[in-house]
Design a protein around this motif. Sequence first.
Motif, PDB file in Angstrom:
ATOM      1  N   THR A 140       0.954  -1.267  -0.028  1.00 24.38           N
ATOM      2  CA  THR A 140      -0.054   0.059   0.061  1.00 24.38           C
ATOM      3  C   THR A 140       0.982   1.354  -0.049  1.00 24.38           C
ATOM      4  N   ALA A 141       0.447   2.349  -0.661  1.00 21.53           N
ATOM      5  CA  ALA A 141       1.124   3.421  -0.784  1.00 21.53           C
ATOM      6  C   ALA A 141       0.477   4.500   0.576  1.00 21.53           C
ATOM      7  N   LYS A 142       1.299   5.496   0.682  1.00 24.92           N
ATOM      8  CA  LYS A 142       1.036   6.285   1.561  1.00 24.92           C
ATOM      9  C   LYS A 142      -0.616   6.888   1.540  1.00 24.92           C
ATOM     10  N   GLY A 143      -1.220   7.192   2.402  1.00 27.11           N
ATOM     11  CA  GLY A 143      -2.709   7.611   2.144  1.00 27.11           C
ATOM     12  C   GLY A 143      -3.711   6.258   1.970  1.00 27.11           C
ATOM     13  N   PHE A 144      -3.175   5.262   1.676  1.00 27.84           N
ATOM     14  CA  PHE A 144      -4.028   3.951   1.585  1.00 27.84           C
ATOM     15  C   PHE A 144      -4.042   2.922   2.495  1.00 27.84           C
ATOM     16  N   ARG A 145      -5.151   2.066   2.512  1.00 25.26           N
ATOM     17  CA  ARG A 145      -5.093   1.040   3.370  1.00 25.26           C
ATOM     18  C   ARG A 145      -5.644  -0.129   2.733  1.00 25.26           C
ATOM     19  N   SER A 146      -5.525  -1.470   2.820  1.00 31.01           N
ATOM     20  CA  SER A 146      -6.225  -2.414   1.877  1.00 31.01           C
ATOM     21  C   SER A 146      -6.266  -3.699   2.850  1.00 31.01           C
ATOM     22  N   THR A 147      -7.121  -4.636   2.418  1.00 27.81           N
ATOM     23  CA  THR A 147      -7.322  -5.938   3.023  1.00 27.81           C
ATOM     24  C   THR A 147      -6.858  -6.981   1.979  1.00 27.81           C
ATOM     25  N   ILE A 148      -6.272  -8.062   2.375  1.00 23.04           N
ATOM     26  CA  ILE A 148      -6.009  -9.209   1.394  1.00 23.04           C
ATOM     27  C   ILE A 148      -6.280 -10.407   2.305  1.00 23.04           C
ATOM     28  N   ILE A 149      -7.167 -11.364   1.497  1.00 21.48           N
ATOM     29  CA  ILE A 149      -7.380 -12.740   1.729  1.00 21.48           C
ATOM     30  C   ILE A 149      -6.463 -13.702   1.241  1.00 21.48           C
ATOM     31  N   LEU A 150      -5.689 -14.185   2.102  1.00 18.92           N
ATOM     32  CA  LEU A 150      -4.568 -15.119   1.562  1.00 18.92           C
ATOM     33  C   LEU A 150      -5.136 -16.604   1.212  1.00 18.92           C
ATOM     34  N   ARG A 151      -4.297 -17.449   0.622  1.00 17.68           N
ATOM     35  CA  ARG A 151      -4.771 -18.693   0.122  1.00 17.68           C
ATOM     36  C   ARG A 151      -5.366 -19.878   1.445  1.00 17.68           C
ATOM     37  N   ASP A 152      -4.864 -19.636   2.428  1.00 18.98           N
ATOM     38  CA  ASP A 152      -5.207 -20.602   3.434  1.00 18.98           C
ATOM     39  C   ASP A 152      -6.451 -19.957   4.205  1.00 18.98           C
ATOM     40  N   GLY A 153      -7.189 -18.654   3.754  1.00 19.91           N
ATOM     41  CA  GLY A 153      -8.065 -18.079   4.654  1.00 19.91           C
ATOM     42  C   GLY A 153      -7.644 -17.029   5.425  1.00 19.91           C
ATOM     43  N   SER A 154      -6.586 -16.756   5.749  1.00 17.99           N
ATOM     44  CA  SER A 154      -5.874 -15.693   6.617  1.00 17.99           C
ATOM     45  C   SER A 154      -6.213 -14.483   5.926  1.00 17.99           C
ATOM     46  N   LYS A 155      -6.560 -13.295   6.961  1.00 18.65           N
ATOM     47  CA  LYS A 155      -6.810 -12.294   6.332  1.00 18.65           C
ATOM     48  C   LYS A 155      -5.775 -11.041   7.040  1.00 18.65           C
ATOM     49  N   VAL A 156      -5.312 -10.452   5.896  1.00 21.95           N
ATOM     50  CA  VAL A 156      -4.405  -9.573   6.440  1.00 21.95           C
ATOM     51  C   VAL A 156      -4.733  -7.854   6.064  1.00 21.95           C
ATOM     52  N   THR A 157      -4.637  -7.028   6.774  1.00 22.06           N
ATOM     53  CA  THR A 157      -5.077  -5.647   6.644  1.00 22.06           C
ATOM     54  C   THR A 157      -3.870  -4.910   6.712  1.00 22.06           C
ATOM     55  N   LEU A 158      -3.646  -4.261   5.617  1.00 25.75           N
ATOM     56  CA  LEU A 158      -2.228  -3.437   5.594  1.00 25.75           C
ATOM     57  C   LEU A 158      -2.422  -1.951   5.802  1.00 25.75           C
ATOM     58  N   ASN A 159      -1.600  -1.188   6.675  1.00 21.08           N
ATOM     59  CA  ASN A 159      -1.854   0.261   7.078  1.00 21.08           C
ATOM     60  C   ASN A 159      -1.101   0.791   5.741  1.00 21.08           C
ATOM     61  N   ALA A 160      -1.202   2.220   5.731  1.00 18.68           N
ATOM     62  CA  ALA A 160      -0.541   2.982   4.812  1.00 18.68           C
ATOM     63  C   ALA A 160       1.018   2.556   4.876  1.00 18.68           C
ATOM     64  N   GLU A 161       1.684   2.567   3.633  1.00 20.65           N
ATOM     65  CA  GLU A 161       2.981   2.531   3.247  1.00 20.65           C
ATOM     66  C   GLU A 161       3.558   1.186   4.023  1.00 20.65           C
ATOM     67  N   THR A 162       2.908   0.040   3.554  1.00 26.20           N
ATOM     68  CA  THR A 162       3.174  -1.209   4.069  1.00 26.20           C
ATOM     69  C   THR A 162       3.287  -2.186   3.013  1.00 26.20           C
ATOM     70  N   LYS A 163       4.385  -3.185   3.125  1.00 27.07           N
ATOM     71  CA  LYS A 163       4.556  -4.093   2.217  1.00 27.07           C
ATOM     72  C   LYS A 163       4.572  -5.584   3.058  1.00 27.07           C
ATOM     73  N   ILE A 164       3.826  -6.774   2.153  1.00 24.13           N
ATOM     74  CA  ILE A 164       4.271  -7.875   2.686  1.00 24.13           C
ATOM     75  C   ILE A 164       4.630  -8.778   1.479  1.00 24.13           C
ATOM     76  N   THR A 165       5.463  -9.751   1.805  1.00 24.39           N
ATOM     77  CA  THR A 165       5.957 -10.588   0.753  1.00 24.39           C
ATOM     78  C   THR A 165       5.994 -12.300   1.228  1.00 24.39           C
ATOM     79  N   TYR A 166       5.486 -12.800   0.411  1.00 18.89           N
ATOM     80  CA  TYR A 166       5.535 -14.280   0.551  1.00 18.89           C
ATOM     81  C   TYR A 166       5.766 -15.122  -0.864  1.00 18.89           C
ATOM     82  N   ASP A 167       6.189 -16.370  -0.682  1.00 18.44           N
ATOM     83  CA  ASP A 167       6.523 -17.152  -1.918  1.00 18.44           C
ATOM     84  C   ASP A 167       5.037 -17.921  -2.165  1.00 18.44           C
ATOM     85  N   PRO A 168       5.325 -18.436  -3.568  1.00 23.45           N
ATOM     86  CA  PRO A 168       4.043 -19.069  -4.081  1.00 23.45           C
ATOM     87  C   PRO A 168       3.675 -20.394  -3.350  1.00 23.45           C
TER      88      PRO A 168
END
Length: 351
Positions: free
Chosen positions: A121-149
């Motif tokens: 997410t860039a500055k000023g934005f927040r987002s929600t992601i549902i991962l393959r296993d059903g886990s939910k991740v909410t990202l605050n502004a200027e945040t990055k997550i990385t995971y492998d396939p």
Amino acid sequence: MEKKYPNHKSSELRQLIRNTEDTDQLHNLLSDLWEETSNEKLHEYDEVTVKQNILKAIVPPKRTHTQPYTPTSSFRSKNNIRKVVVGASLVLSIMVAYFFIAPGSHQSNQLPAQADIVKATAKGFRSTIILRDGSKVTLNAETKITYDPGYGITNRNISLDGEAFFEVAKNKDLPFVVTSRNLSTVALGTSFNVRDYKCEKLASISLFTGSVEVSTLDSTKHSKDSSLVLYPNEQAEFNKRSNNLTKNTMDREKTAAWREEKLYIENQPLKEIVKMLERWYDVDIDIEGDSSAKELYYKGTGIFERQSLEMVLSTIGYSMGFESQINEDQILIKLNDQLPMEKLKTDTPMK
């Protein structure tokens, strides 16, 4: 939330599978679905081969005139189609899971190794992601997550830069591991907040449900040098200057504020507030004056729910003794001529 293909495509696919005479139209629909999928790696594969394999798997061969027609064969045909229709709406998942994840089933179509998946997410934005296993991740502004396939299949490892709230699906066989700049957090099924921005002197893990193990990371060896276990309403804080990891009681309202679109300011120097506002509103803020101006300190608690930047600056500026000028996305903070000394507090700036 990740994009899903439109429902009318799924319904149309069901109809086409029921009437499999029109295979050309089915090919066209699969092409549309292929283009609409949100999996950015999907388009690296051979679309024609994948569609052919899918059609072989889901479309029964046409009945020739020499084949006898009996109620039994009709029933079997309808029954087979019915089974196909049940899974038709998941055709893209089938494409990924069956033809990509199980390379042993298609030795002739070996695929290149996939790169890590990045969500940011860039500055000023927040987002929600549902991962393959059903886990939910909410990202605050200027945040990055990385995971492998292989996430959700061989591991549940995530790298974090910034702040995110994790709601972890239970899986006793695959621990959920979040590695940020300074901390490693291990969970099975729980919900917790991780905050570890590069520019901040503290990193923290705040637990809402379940339990987690938190460990610090050596910046050069990436080895654990201390750890502790958290239970609900507990928080681990890591001081990046002293390298100390401590446990205390979590301020639930403060920790959850950003997910409720509330800006929470409490006993902070002006320079920290400025970084928070820049991240929250996606702006640049300059402070006019000598170095002591940046040590201006906000005493007390301010909670701003969906307030404009002008309102926030006006409110804290009245309390701290400054005025602000806003020109589009460039803001200038100007200290009042007579600044009370009690509003200043010494605080060593971050390196």
